[in-house]
Design a protein around this motif. Structure first.
Motif, mmCIF file in Angstrom:
data_model
loop_
_atom_site.group_PDB
_atom_site.id
_atom_site.type_symbol
_atom_site.label_atom_id
_atom_site.label_comp_id
_atom_site.label_asym_id
_atom_site.label_seq_id
_atom_site.Cartn_x
_atom_site.Cartn_y
_atom_site.Cartn_z
ATOM 1 N N TRP A 72 0.858 -1.317 -0.275
ATOM 2 C CA TRP A 72 0.156 0.446 -0.180
ATOM 3 C C TRP A 72 0.691 1.354 0.036
ATOM 4 C CZ3 TRP A 72 -1.405 3.769 4.007
ATOM 5 C CH2 TRP A 72 -1.996 4.423 3.912
ATOM 6 N N PRO A 73 1.745 1.264 0.688
ATOM 7 C CA PRO A 73 3.227 2.294 1.181
ATOM 8 C C PRO A 73 3.036 2.835 -1.148
ATOM 9 C CG PRO A 73 3.116 1.549 2.768
ATOM 10 C CD PRO A 73 2.314 0.057 2.149
ATOM 11 N N PHE A 74 3.703 2.041 -1.520
ATOM 12 C CA PHE A 74 4.327 2.156 -2.077
ATOM 13 C C PHE A 74 3.541 1.694 -3.839
ATOM 14 C CE2 PHE A 74 7.158 -0.934 -0.122
ATOM 15 C CZ PHE A 74 8.066 0.408 0.050
ATOM 16 N N ILE A 75 1.930 1.324 -3.229
ATOM 17 C CA ILE A 75 1.193 0.798 -4.554
ATOM 18 C C ILE A 75 -0.095 1.353 -4.331
ATOM 19 C CG2 ILE A 75 2.231 0.016 -6.910
ATOM 20 C CD1 ILE A 75 1.050 -2.743 -5.582
ATOM 21 N N PRO A 76 -0.624 2.349 -3.547
ATOM 22 C CA PRO A 76 -1.465 2.344 -3.193
ATOM 23 C C PRO A 76 -3.188 2.504 -3.656
ATOM 24 C CG PRO A 76 -0.473 4.906 -3.525
ATOM 25 C CD PRO A 76 0.361 3.585 -3.955
ATOM 26 N N SER A 77 -3.290 2.760 -4.820
ATOM 27 C CA SER A 77 -4.672 2.114 -5.315
ATOM 28 C C SER A 77 -4.374 1.057 -5.933
ATOM 29 C CB SER A 77 -4.061 3.150 -7.142
ATOM 30 O OG SER A 77 -5.675 3.027 -7.676
ATOM 31 N N THR A 78 -3.542 0.503 -5.970
ATOM 32 C CA THR A 78 -3.865 -0.807 -7.005
ATOM 33 C C THR A 78 -4.001 -1.804 -5.116
ATOM 34 O OG1 THR A 78 -1.761 -0.575 -8.570
ATOM 35 C CG2 THR A 78 -2.353 -2.515 -8.243
ATOM 36 N N ALA A 79 -3.322 -1.477 -4.763
ATOM 37 C CA ALA A 79 -3.347 -2.040 -3.108
ATOM 38 C C ALA A 79 -4.869 -1.854 -3.002
ATOM 39 C CB ALA A 79 -2.388 -1.370 -2.174
ATOM 40 N N GLU A 80 -4.934 -0.779 -2.694
ATOM 41 C CA GLU A 80 -7.171 -0.762 -1.786
ATOM 42 C C GLU A 80 -8.036 -1.496 -3.442
ATOM 43 O OE1 GLU A 80 -7.105 3.893 -2.459
ATOM 44 O OE2 GLU A 80 -5.728 3.698 -0.270
ATOM 45 N N THR A 81 -7.273 -1.357 -4.528
ATOM 46 C CA THR A 81 -8.230 -2.262 -5.483
ATOM 47 C C THR A 81 -8.436 -4.196 -4.718
ATOM 48 O OG1 THR A 81 -7.871 -1.242 -7.078
ATOM 49 C CG2 THR A 81 -8.808 -3.493 -7.646
ATOM 50 N N VAL A 82 -6.872 -4.255 -4.709
ATOM 51 C CA VAL A 82 -7.099 -5.639 -4.305
ATOM 52 C C VAL A 82 -7.664 -5.826 -2.833
ATOM 53 C CG1 VAL A 82 -5.234 -7.596 -3.330
ATOM 54 C CG2 VAL A 82 -4.880 -6.204 -5.563
ATOM 55 N N LEU A 83 -7.370 -4.672 -1.846
ATOM 56 C CA LEU A 83 -7.974 -4.885 -0.524
ATOM 57 C C LEU A 83 -9.463 -4.844 -0.599
ATOM 58 C CD1 LEU A 83 -5.771 -2.543 1.456
ATOM 59 C CD2 LEU A 83 -5.869 -5.123 1.727
ATOM 60 N N ALA A 84 -10.079 -4.339 -1.534
ATOM 61 C CA ALA A 84 -11.648 -4.401 -1.290
ATOM 62 C C ALA A 84 -11.907 -5.714 -2.449
ATOM 63 C CB ALA A 84 -11.503 -2.864 -2.447
ATOM 64 N N SER A 85 -11.716 -6.211 -2.897
ATOM 65 C CA SER A 85 -12.154 -7.257 -3.798
ATOM 66 C C SER A 85 -12.370 -8.247 -3.112
ATOM 67 C CB SER A 85 -11.236 -7.920 -4.485
ATOM 68 O OG SER A 85 -10.217 -8.318 -4.332
ATOM 69 N N LEU A 86 -11.326 -8.215 -1.492
ATOM 70 C CA LEU A 86 -11.383 -9.299 -0.750
ATOM 71 C C LEU A 86 -12.711 -8.835 0.559
ATOM 72 C CD1 LEU A 86 -7.199 -9.721 0.327
ATOM 73 C CD2 LEU A 86 -8.890 -10.613 -0.910
ATOM 74 N N GLY A 87 -13.343 -7.867 0.526
ATOM 75 C CA GLY A 87 -14.217 -7.385 1.359
ATOM 76 C C GLY A 87 -13.957 -6.390 2.732
ATOM 77 N N LEU A 88 -11.990 -6.048 2.502
ATOM 78 C CA LEU A 88 -11.650 -5.836 3.760
ATOM 79 C C LEU A 88 -11.774 -4.119 3.691
ATOM 80 C CD1 LEU A 88 -7.917 -8.053 3.956
ATOM 81 C CD2 LEU A 88 -9.837 -8.013 5.463
ATOM 82 N N PRO A 89 -11.461 -3.955 4.982
ATOM 83 C CA PRO A 89 -12.659 -2.223 5.067
ATOM 84 C C PRO A 89 -11.590 -1.281 4.492
ATOM 85 C CG PRO A 89 -11.064 -3.272 7.493
ATOM 86 C CD PRO A 89 -11.594 -4.530 6.273
ATOM 87 N N GLN A 90 -12.060 -0.244 3.971
ATOM 88 C CA GLN A 90 -11.299 0.937 3.224
ATOM 89 C C GLN A 90 -10.774 1.214 4.652
ATOM 90 O OE1 GLN A 90 -12.182 1.388 -0.175
ATOM 91 N NE2 GLN A 90 -12.277 -0.563 0.183
ATOM 92 N N GLY A 91 -9.687 2.305 3.293
ATOM 93 C CA GLY A 91 -9.121 3.314 4.418
ATOM 94 C C GLY A 91 -7.462 2.666 4.676
#
Ligand SMILES: Nc1ncnc2c1ncn2[C@@H]1O[C@H](COP(=O)(O)OP(=O)(O)OP(=O)(O)O)[C@@H](O)[C@H]1O
Ligand SMILES: [Zn+2]
Length: 569
Positions: A495-514
């Motif tokens: 996430w610190p390095f590639i925040p946008s992709t990391a957030e896409t992946v975390l969202a696809s796992l249903g993990l909390p945003q932010g």
């Protein structure tokens, strides 16, 4: 909760910045800010455009705009690009702000009251052809120390020694090239840095954890004998000098620019005065202050700005860690704004999303030495790391859950030795990663992230869930459940390095945003059995050698300069 104040060197206002500026200050600062937020620290990340000085005046003249209008537009342009790059500033201010005017004049008055200001008559170059006094960097000529023919009046590009314009051999105007220069007297104010040397030495001795690059540059300045610094200029554009007899003069841009770190924090606070207090950051004991910048900026941050703060005799926060880096070069040569050499950030974003650039520049950070950006290396690294390692892991894992388990994380099956070993290995990598983030070693941190991605791929391959799906369904379920969670950890550390992709992946796992919290002991159990996951679209496209060749031809051969007046800002 620890408090971290983070500043990136202020990007100069005249035009869009290049990959070198991103790699040298903006990106390392952003990655550190994100890491500190992940571990739960309270972070204030401040940046601003550096707007005063002659290059801005000349840029405005070239654009046919009034200087204020020009700076306004350029500020908005840069702010938009930094938003697209996902730079997570708490505030992106301006050195021309009302707050910086007031604060710079305040510092001047304090320094004068405390006896650290001296008036001297300077003999400065006046260019008849240009009809103006020439500021230091607009006089070019031969360096008296190393013989370089591209020395500027303030600093030699080659040996990095600071100069006075009158030191130059064969001086000429950088604006017109004219040698029709006359030396004229003009009254100026000097900051008596010599009177602060001992205090500065004592202050530097109390700093710990400085990089050798930074310490050696600071020491060089001190050991060669610190000079008093002229802090005024014969210019219209800038912060007026509040002293009788100095009408029509302004402060030197390097005097007001670092003060803008504080003034931009005041801007931030004024936007929401109920909840924000700039003094909590700049006049507090419990703050760690980190500055990120390229090596040419080190002297101003390790010596000049501390002199301003110490000489004020007020309780200002001084820098704890200066994270200075070497140069990023471009295809074997220098990046140059004035010669339009290299890849500029708007062009980079038109080619590829931010994360491609962020990853390459961080994992190849010019820390120990200069680093050369080439499109060949870029293609190779991006394909290996982002597409084949991280992208592949996410895709193969989540596609497997979708095809075999209808996207539902399976519940049964008990962890075995393989999972225990995995947890142990993961914990070791996370320790190393946290250590490297903490010391600001970006390359090493990126290596650790890459190692975690590989660990995850290795686990999935070794456990071969496509085989156990028939032979040992429980084993398959444990593997899949663990692998899905591993994807979560991989995205969290990315996430610190590639925040946008990391957030896409975390969202696809249903993990909390932010802000994804730093992985804790339960990190492989966050995505619960029974929850539904999505397979995200292709995360990274693969780049080809033809693409590299095309870009090299486009950028490497470009020589035209849309703004040619004077040397780089
Ligand atoms: N090629 C580079 N590699 C690493 N850091 C760089 C590079 N060029 C500039 N920087 C850093 O970027 C930050 C912002 O710099 P600034 O906007 O003043 O541009 P600059 O140094 O004048 O660059 P240029 O001369 O190319 O315009 C500074 O900390 C500077 O040291
Ligand atoms: Zn030199």
């Amino acid at each position: 909760m620890a408090k971290a104040l983070i500043t990136s060197a202020l990007p100069y206002i005249n035009g869009v910045k290049h990959l070198g500026n991103l790699a040298g200050s903006l990106l390392p600062a952003d990655i550190h800010a994100r890491f500190r937020r992940q571990i739960g620290d309270e972070v204030l990340f401040i940046c601003a455009t550096d707007e005063h000085g002659t290059p801005a005046e000349l840029g405005a003249a070239e654009a046919g705009l009034a200087i204020r209008e020009y700076c306004c537009r350029q500020h908005v342009l840069q702010a938009n690009i930094y938003r697209r790059l996902n730079l997570s500033f708490d505030h992106f201010g301006r050195s021309s702000s009302r707050q910086n005017h007031a604060l710079t004049q305040h510092f001047f008055r304090r320094l004068e009251e405390n006896g650290f200001i001296e008036e001297r008559v300077l003999h400065q170059f006046y260019s008849h052809e240009d009809g103006r006094f020439l500021p230091d960097r607009y006089v070019v000529g031969t360096c008296p120390h190393c013989g370089s023919q591209r020395a500027r009046g303030d600093q030699c590009e080659d040996c990095a020694r600071t100069l006075d314009p009158t030191d130059l051999i064969d001086p000429r105007s950088a604006i017109s090239g004219s040698t029709d220069l006359e030396i004229r007297p003009s009254r100026h104010l000097f900051l008596k840095q010599t009177a602060l040397v001992e205090e500065l030495e004592r202050w530097i001795a109390t700093r710990t954890g400085w990089l050798s690059l930074v310490t050696s540059i600071a020491r060089k300045w001190l050991d060669e004998g610190l000079q008093d610094r002229c802090i005024t200029r014969d210019l219209d554009w800038g912060i007026p000098v509040p002293k009788p007899g100095y009408e029509g003069k302004v402060f030197y841009v390097w005097f007001d620019a670092p003060i803008a770190y504080i003034a931009a924090t005041q801007e931030w606070a004024e936007l929401n005065p109920e909840t924000r207090d700039w003094r909590r950051w700049w006049q507090a004991e419990d703050v760690e202050y980190l500055q990120f910048l390229g090596k040419d900026n080190v002297p101003f941050h390790a010596v000049s700005f501390p002199c301003t703060l110490l000489g004020s005799r007020e309780p200002w926060k001084t820098v704890d860690i200066i994270k200075g880096v070497n140069w990023l070069t471009f295809e074997g040569g220098k990046f140059s704004t004035s010669e339009r050499r290299g890849v500029f950030l708007d062009e980079a974003l038109d080619l590829l999303p931010a994360d491609y650039w962020r990853w390459w520049l961080a994992s190849n950070a010019p820390e120990g030495s200069d680093t050369d950006f080439t499109f060949d290396r870029f293609v190779q690294d991006v394909n290996n790391d982002l597409s084949d390692t991280f992208g592949n892991l996410v895709n193969r894992t989540l596609a497997f859950v979708t095809s075999r388990f209808q996207g539902v994380v399976p519940g049964t099956g008990a962890p075995s030795e393989a999972e225990r070993q995995l947890e142990q290995d993961l914990a070791q990598h996370l320790d190393a990663l946290r250590r490297h983030h903490a010391t600001g070693s970006l390359r090493k941190a990126a290596e650790d992230v890459r190692a975690i991605w590989r660990l995850a791929n290795g686990y999935f391959a070794a456990q071969a869930p496509w085989a156990s799906f028939r032979t040992d369904p429980d084993r398959c379920r444990v593997t899949v459940r663990t692998a899905v969670n591993l994807v979560g950890v991989c995205a969290t550390v990315a996430w610190p390095f590639i925040p946008s992709t990391a957030e896409t992946v975390l969202a696809s796992l249903g993990l909390p945003q932010g802000i994804p919290a730093w992985p804790a002991a339960d990190s492989l159990r966050l995505v619960k059995a029974g929850s539904t996951i999505q397979t995200p679209p292709l995360l990274f496209r693969k780049l080809t050698q033809d693409w590299a060749e095309e870009q090299r031809n486009r950028f490497g051969r470009r020589t035209s300069a849309p703004w040619r007046a004077g040397p780089p800002s």
